[in-house]
Design a protein around this motif. Structure first.
Motif, PDB file in Angstrom:
ATOM      1  N   LYS A   1      -6.815  -4.332  -1.379  1.00  0.00           N
ATOM      2  CA  LYS A   1      -7.622  -4.498  -0.151  1.00  0.00           C
ATOM      3  C   LYS A   1      -8.562  -5.683  -0.307  1.00  0.00           C
ATOM      4  O   LYS A   1      -8.701  -6.508   0.589  1.00  0.00           O
ATOM      5  CB  LYS A   1      -8.469  -3.243   0.153  1.00  0.00           C
ATOM      6  CG  LYS A   1      -7.740  -2.026   0.632  1.00  0.00           C
ATOM      7  CD  LYS A   1      -7.327  -2.080   2.078  1.00  0.00           C
ATOM      8  CE  LYS A   1      -5.918  -2.579   2.210  1.00  0.00           C
ATOM      9  NZ  LYS A   1      -4.857  -1.616   2.141  1.00  0.00           N
TER      10      LYS A   1
ATOM     11  N   GLU B   1      -6.635  -9.071  -0.300  1.00  0.00           N
ATOM     12  CA  GLU B   1      -5.973  -9.537   0.919  1.00  0.00           C
ATOM     13  C   GLU B   1      -6.947  -9.906   2.026  1.00  0.00           C
ATOM     14  O   GLU B   1      -6.650 -10.806   2.804  1.00  0.00           O
ATOM     15  CB  GLU B   1      -4.897  -8.558   1.396  1.00  0.00           C
ATOM     16  CG  GLU B   1      -5.363  -7.205   1.793  1.00  0.00           C
ATOM     17  CD  GLU B   1      -4.201  -6.277   2.156  1.00  0.00           C
ATOM     18  OE1 GLU B   1      -3.099  -6.735   2.461  1.00  0.00           O
ATOM     19  OE2 GLU B   1      -4.429  -5.060   2.137  1.00  0.00           O
TER      20      GLU B   1
ATOM     21  N   THR C   1       9.744  -2.831   7.455  1.00  0.00           N
ATOM     22  CA  THR C   1       9.673  -3.687   6.263  1.00  0.00           C
ATOM     23  C   THR C   1      11.087  -3.886   5.719  1.00  0.00           C
ATOM     24  O   THR C   1      11.769  -2.923   5.356  1.00  0.00           O
ATOM     25  CB  THR C   1       8.758  -3.028   5.207  1.00  0.00           C
ATOM     26  OG1 THR C   1       7.469  -2.906   5.800  1.00  0.00           O
ATOM     27  CG2 THR C   1       8.669  -3.848   3.943  1.00  0.00           C
TER      28      THR C   1
ATOM     29  N   SER D   1       7.031   3.928   4.723  1.00  0.00           N
ATOM     30  CA  SER D   1       6.720   2.663   5.404  1.00  0.00           C
ATOM     31  C   SER D   1       5.959   2.938   6.686  1.00  0.00           C
ATOM     32  O   SER D   1       6.459   3.674   7.545  1.00  0.00           O
ATOM     33  CB  SER D   1       8.022   1.921   5.722  1.00  0.00           C
ATOM     34  OG  SER D   1       7.774   0.814   6.552  1.00  0.00           O
ATOM     35  N   GLN D   2       4.784   2.364   6.819  1.00  0.00           N
ATOM     36  CA  GLN D   2       4.013   2.503   8.051  1.00  0.00           C
ATOM     37  C   GLN D   2       4.832   1.987   9.226  1.00  0.00           C
ATOM     38  O   GLN D   2       5.057   2.688  10.198  1.00  0.00           O
ATOM     39  CB  GLN D   2       2.701   1.722   7.923  1.00  0.00           C
ATOM     40  CG  GLN D   2       1.714   1.846   9.071  1.00  0.00           C
ATOM     41  CD  GLN D   2       2.057   1.063  10.315  1.00  0.00           C
ATOM     42  OE1 GLN D   2       2.093   1.661  11.413  1.00  0.00           O
ATOM     43  NE2 GLN D   2       2.342  -0.201  10.220  1.00  0.00           N
ATOM     44  N   SER D   3       5.255   0.725   9.121  1.00  0.00           N
ATOM     45  CA  SER D   3       5.910   0.066  10.260  1.00  0.00           C
ATOM     46  C   SER D   3       7.324   0.577  10.484  1.00  0.00           C
ATOM     47  O   SER D   3       7.822   0.562  11.604  1.00  0.00           O
ATOM     48  CB  SER D   3       5.970  -1.439  10.013  1.00  0.00           C
ATOM     49  OG  SER D   3       6.744  -1.694   8.847  1.00  0.00           O
TER      50      SER D   3
ATOM     51  N   SER E   1      -3.641  -2.235   5.604  1.00  0.00           N
ATOM     52  CA  SER E   1      -3.393  -0.829   5.943  1.00  0.00           C
ATOM     53  C   SER E   1      -4.571   0.056   5.516  1.00  0.00           C
ATOM     54  O   SER E   1      -5.090  -0.070   4.409  1.00  0.00           O
ATOM     55  CB  SER E   1      -2.126  -0.365   5.227  1.00  0.00           C
ATOM     56  OG  SER E   1      -1.799   0.931   5.638  1.00  0.00           O
TER      57      SER E   1
ATOM     58  N   SER F   1       0.825  -1.208   0.000  1.00  0.00           N
ATOM     59  CA  SER F   1       0.000   0.000   0.000  1.00  0.00           C
ATOM     60  C   SER F   1       0.860   1.259   0.000  1.00  0.00           C
ATOM     61  O   SER F   1       0.513   2.260  -0.641  1.00  0.00           O
ATOM     62  CB  SER F   1      -0.902   0.022   1.242  1.00  0.00           C
ATOM     63  OG  SER F   1      -1.843  -1.011   1.158  1.00  0.00           O
TER      64      SER F   1
END
Ligand code: F6R
Length: 617
Positions: free
Chosen positions: A494, A497, A362, A357-359, A410, A312
């Motif tokens: 989306k 997944e 990654t 990157s959200q996290s 996400s 995403s």
């Protein structure tokens, strides 16, 4: 991927670890296990399946000990079985180990250890490392040079490891002690009141402490009743920096929502407000990005942007590309981080390199960042998790400030990334050709985004009804143009997944160059139909689908009149500025996927085969 928790303190460790594992389960849910050091023994409970299965299994043990480790697994080496679940115990019964990551040279080590008489019950790389620690322990004289024999055995074993790891280790000879270490897999130490908790991320310990030490690659922490010390693999002492987590336990809980994904979709207006807060100039004509650590003259030297990300976040980069090129008139390239790291992409001195990157963990994105830095580039990050590896290794960047995102798919982090991309386009554009008045108009549009998202969320019941009618279709196309093409990709992702329905995202006009072959009454298309210059072109694409009996769900900006009967379903979204449109248009496809997955009784927050924060290659 994979969640680890370790506890040393005065309370019973098992319940604290199980609580932590429940919060970490989004990182992997193939199996779960824990080991408590009690009565001079390592007592293990582990099972294939979810943490709830482990909770039942643990109830059959008498877990009273105050030191323990636990793990929730996303399988890499070896199938989903009880035997492959962590913790693993060395064949001499002395060590218990949990691990997040991949030991690449485990096969050679396994052969070596088998030759020395060590035996293996699982197919995992982790059990090999556990036995390697036991091997070094057996070779070590008793505590030498004032350092612990336990710590030194772990250090010696890790010196031989190629790969990635976040580990926590117990030794039967050292009750009340634990060693943990990391290399390219996230690990932090919670410093509580008379207790210490190591974990893959803060959600596992936020209910016990907000004080944390983020471990860096190559560091080991040795936790005892007397406190903790951090050293490096090279035996250097490290002075710990204790940070404070700014979010609270409520942010990591589902509340009254059926799923975290639902909660996070509906949190988006507030999340967007938090992302924007304090980030506009006083005159209201541009954005403030002090965290980029670049002066205006330095930014004016930039003549090209490169973005790398996965999933995403990669879609969000594509939208940023569109807006930067359109408003700042600078070329932008977007690459999958996993491809960039193995390509030899030419970059020049005036290219500004971004990772998103959200996290912030990654592994492919982290590796792309490292590769760009190795080539001498300044690398900036757009990232949500404070203290993450990417945040620490980047030369500067912008935090998303949307709080923890727990649903594997996400949602709020994605729209916040779209917003930051739009703000970056504005910031660069205002340093170049964009006028003050256009800047003010752009800023006002961005400030209005949370309310427009609230309006889009107002269609939830309507979208839920559509989802009921369409949940049984096996294939979908998502079609959009310009800045909404990446949102078509995101809509398809989306749906795939969380509901396991095959879906493809395509540029709407490109559809006739191949995917149109899929169209029949059995394959619906979701069209994004914004007001503006391409409206008529999109209507033509819709006609082509309709002529082939394809059903159409149209996401249409208010004020657009579609030819009667062209769309089978219409989802209105508010009319808005081009910079805000991708954010607003995302909401209906999030809701559509969510409600379809609910109708199909899919495990929305823990879709099969997936896990949040992909820390393996
Ligand atoms: C999709 C999804 C993933 C992530 C991707 C990157 O819903 O969540 O595609 O976007 O794994 O993750 P981060 O942003 O943490 O690097």
């Amino acid at each position: 991927m994979c969640g680890i928790v370790g506890y040393v303190g005065k309370q019973k460790a098992a319940s604290i670890i199980l609580e932590g594992l429940k919060r970490l389960e989004y990182r992997g849910y193939d199996s779960a296990g824990l080991c408590i050091l009690q009565g001079g023994q390592l007592d293990v409970a582990k099972k294939a399946g979810r943490v709830e299965v482990l909770v039942k299994e643990a109830a059959r043990h008498r877990f009273n000990g105050t030191t323990g480790i636990g793990h929730t697994r996303w399988a890499t080496h070896g199938g989903v079985t009880d035997a492959n679940a962590h913790p693993h115990i060395s064949s001499d019964g002395k060590f218990a180990l949990i691990h997040n990551g991949v030991i690449e040279n485990y096969a050679q080590m396994k052969t070596f250890l088998a030759g020395k008489g060590y035996t293996f019950k699982s197919e995992t790389d982790t059990e090999v490392l556990c036995n390697l620690i036991a091997y070094h322990y057996a070779k070590e004289p008793s505590d030498s040079n004032g350092t612990s024999r336990f710590l030194e055995s772990v250090r010696k074993a890790l010196e031989h490891v190629e790969g990635t790891y976040g580990i926590a280790v117990l030794c039967v000879d050292f009750p009340g002690e634990m060693v943990a270490a990391r290399e390219a897999s996230p690990l932090l130490l919670g410093v509580g009141d008379g207790e210490y908790i190591v974990a893959s991320d803060a959600s596992a310990l936020i209910n016990r402490t907000q004080n944390v030490v983020y471990l860096k690659d190559g560091e080991l922490v040795y936790v005892t009743a007397a406190g903790f010390t951090i050293t490096t693999l090279g035996q250097a002492d490290v002075s710990p920096v204790v940070d404070r987590i700014t979010w609270s336990i409520a942010d990591a809980e589902r509340g009254s929502h059926a799923h975290f994904m639902e909660k996070e979709i509906f949190e988006q207006p507030v999340a967007l407000e938090n992302t924007m807060r304090g980030r506009f100039s006083e005159d209201g004509s541009t954005a403030n990005f002090g965290g980029l650590n670049l002066s205006a003259p330095e930014l004016r030297q930039i003549d090209r942007f490169m973005f790398c990300a996965c999933g995403s976040a990669w879609h969000a980069c594509l939208v940023a590309e569109h807006l930067i090129e359109r408003y700042a008139r600078l070329p932008v390239e977007v690459d999958y981080a996993s491809e960039f790291r193995y390509r030899n992409s030419p970059l020049d001195r005036n290219t500004l390199f971004f990772v998103m990157s959200q996290s912030g963990e990654t592994i492919d994105t982290l590796a792309a960042l490292r590769e760009a830095k190795r080539k001498g580039y300044r690398v900036l990050a757009i990232n949500n998790v404070v203290g993450s590896s990417i945040a620490r290794e980047a030369d500067g960047g912008v935090y998303q400030h949307v709080g923890p995102e727990i649903g594997v798919a996400s949602t709020k982090a994605f729209t916040s990334q779209l917003l930051l991309g739009a703000m970056l386009a504005l910031y660069i554009a205002r340093l170049r050709d964009m006028s003050f008045n256009d800047g003010v108009q752009y800023v006002n549009a961005l400030k209005g985004a949370p309310d427009l998202v609230r309006q889009a969320l107002g269609q939830a019941a309507h979208i839920q009804a559509i989802a009921k009618r369409y949940a049984r279709y096996a294939d979908f196309l998502f079609l959009g143009r310009l800045s909404l093409f990446p949102i078509a990709l995101e809509g398809a992702l989306k749906l795939k997944e969380i509901s396991y329905i095959h879906a493809e995202g395509y540029p709407a006009a490109e559809m006739k160059h191949g995917p149109i072959a899929l169209i029949s009454e059995k394959c619906p298309s979701v069209f994004f139909v914004p007001k503006g210059e391409i409206f008529n072109k999109i209507v033509s694409s819709m006609q082509e689908i309709k002529a082939r009996k394809g059903k159409i769900i149209a996401i249409v900006t208010e004020g657009c009149e579609l030819p009667a009967g062209l769309a089978d379903e219409v989802i209105p979204i508010p009319d808005c500025h081009e910079a805000v449109l991708p954010i607003v248009a995302t909401v209906p496809v999030q809701l559509l996927s969510y409600y379809i997955a609910v109708v199909l009784k899919c495990d929305v927050d823990k879709p099969r085969n997936l896990a949040k924060s992909v820390t393996v290659e």
